[in-house]
Scaffold this motif. Sequence first.
Motif, short mmCIF file in Angstrom:
data_model
loop_
_atom_site.label_atom_id
_atom_site.label_comp_id
_atom_site.label_asym_id
_atom_site.label_seq_id
_atom_site.Cartn_x
_atom_site.Cartn_y
_atom_site.Cartn_z
N THR A 104 0.84 -1.18 0.00
CA THR A 104 0.00 0.00 0.00
C THR A 104 0.89 1.24 0.00
O THR A 104 1.67 1.45 0.93
CB THR A 104 -0.90 0.02 1.25
N GLN A 105 0.79 2.01 -1.08
CA GLN A 105 1.58 3.24 -1.21
C GLN A 105 0.66 4.30 -1.83
O GLN A 105 0.36 4.22 -3.00
CB GLN A 105 2.82 3.00 -2.08
N GLU A 162 13.95 9.04 12.98
CA GLU A 162 15.35 8.68 12.71
C GLU A 162 15.49 8.03 11.32
O GLU A 162 16.42 8.32 10.58
CB GLU A 162 15.86 7.72 13.78
N LEU A 163 14.55 7.16 10.96
CA LEU A 163 14.58 6.51 9.64
C LEU A 163 14.41 7.54 8.52
O LEU A 163 15.09 7.47 7.50
CB LEU A 163 13.51 5.43 9.55
N VAL A 164 13.51 8.49 8.72
CA VAL A 164 13.29 9.54 7.72
C VAL A 164 14.55 10.40 7.58
O VAL A 164 14.97 10.73 6.46
CB VAL A 164 12.05 10.39 8.08
N LEU A 177 5.44 4.28 7.83
CA LEU A 177 6.00 5.32 6.96
C LEU A 177 5.49 5.18 5.53
O LEU A 177 5.14 6.17 4.89
CB LEU A 177 7.54 5.25 6.99
N ARG A 178 5.43 3.95 5.03
CA ARG A 178 4.96 3.71 3.66
C ARG A 178 3.48 4.06 3.52
O ARG A 178 3.08 4.77 2.59
CB ARG A 178 5.19 2.24 3.29
N GLU A 179 2.66 3.59 4.43
CA GLU A 179 1.22 3.82 4.34
C GLU A 179 0.84 5.28 4.55
O GLU A 179 -0.19 5.73 4.06
CB GLU A 179 0.47 2.91 5.32
N SER A 180 1.68 6.04 5.24
CA SER A 180 1.41 7.47 5.42
C SER A 180 1.81 8.26 4.18
O SER A 180 1.41 9.41 4.02
CB SER A 180 2.17 8.01 6.64
N GLY A 181 2.63 7.65 3.33
CA GLY A 181 3.08 8.31 2.11
C GLY A 181 4.45 8.96 2.22
O GLY A 181 4.89 9.63 1.30
N LEU A 182 5.13 8.75 3.33
CA LEU A 182 6.46 9.34 3.51
C LEU A 182 7.53 8.62 2.70
O LEU A 182 8.52 9.22 2.31
CB LEU A 182 6.86 9.32 4.98
N THR A 183 7.33 7.33 2.46
CA THR A 183 8.35 6.56 1.75
C THR A 183 7.77 5.83 0.55
O THR A 183 6.57 5.57 0.47
CB THR A 183 9.00 5.50 2.68
N LEU A 196 12.73 8.22 0.54
CA LEU A 196 11.89 9.31 1.02
C LEU A 196 11.20 9.97 -0.16
O LEU A 196 11.82 10.29 -1.16
CB LEU A 196 12.76 10.33 1.77
N ARG A 197 9.90 10.16 -0.07
CA ARG A 197 9.11 10.78 -1.15
C ARG A 197 9.14 12.30 -1.02
O ARG A 197 8.11 12.97 -0.93
CB ARG A 197 7.68 10.25 -1.13
N ARG A 198 10.32 12.85 -1.03
CA ARG A 198 10.53 14.28 -0.79
C ARG A 198 9.73 15.15 -1.78
O ARG A 198 9.06 16.09 -1.36
CB ARG A 198 12.01 14.60 -0.88
N ASP A 199 9.82 14.87 -3.07
CA ASP A 199 9.12 15.69 -4.06
C ASP A 199 7.60 15.62 -3.90
O ASP A 199 6.92 16.64 -3.99
CB ASP A 199 9.52 15.28 -5.48
N ASP A 200 7.08 14.42 -3.65
CA ASP A 200 5.63 14.27 -3.46
C ASP A 200 5.16 15.02 -2.23
O ASP A 200 4.12 15.68 -2.24
CB ASP A 200 5.26 12.79 -3.32
N LEU A 201 5.93 14.93 -1.15
CA LEU A 201 5.56 15.63 0.09
C LEU A 201 5.65 17.14 -0.08
O LEU A 201 4.80 17.87 0.42
CB LEU A 201 6.44 15.15 1.24
N GLU A 202 6.66 17.59 -0.81
CA GLU A 202 6.81 19.03 -1.05
C GLU A 202 5.67 19.55 -1.92
O GLU A 202 5.18 20.66 -1.71
CB GLU A 202 8.18 19.32 -1.69
N THR A 203 5.24 18.76 -2.88
CA THR A 203 4.12 19.14 -3.74
C THR A 203 2.83 19.26 -2.92
O THR A 203 2.08 20.22 -3.06
CB THR A 203 3.92 18.10 -4.86
#
Length: 105
Positions: free
Chosen positions: A5-6, A28-30, A60-66, A79-86
């Motif tokens: 689930t992502q 810490e993982l992030v 982390l995966r299910e929240s959308g961070l990774t 890390l889904r940096r671009d998606d989170l920044e968007t």
Amino acid sequence: MRSLTQPETADLDLVSVLHALSDPVRLELVCLMASHGEVSCSPESVDIPRSTLSNHWRVLRESGLTWTRSEGKARYMTLRRDDLETRFPGVLTAILAAAGSPARE
């Protein structure tokens, strides 16, 4: 192997993201991903039981961070940096800065 689930970028939820980041191990993982890029499912620098670590990666995966990719039996997280920044401009950057994580683009 079962599918993971992502959530899509548009489906990211701020409350889920903040909840995932509220745990010190997950933070810490992030930070580890923010400074090193893609990491394996069992990073050497994290000393906790595998079952507990697996649960943290799931949150982390299910929240959308990774984003998780599988290669054989191994899994690698990014890390889904671009998606989170968007979706939430500046939030991840502020959290990483507060946590003392070095910025990596």
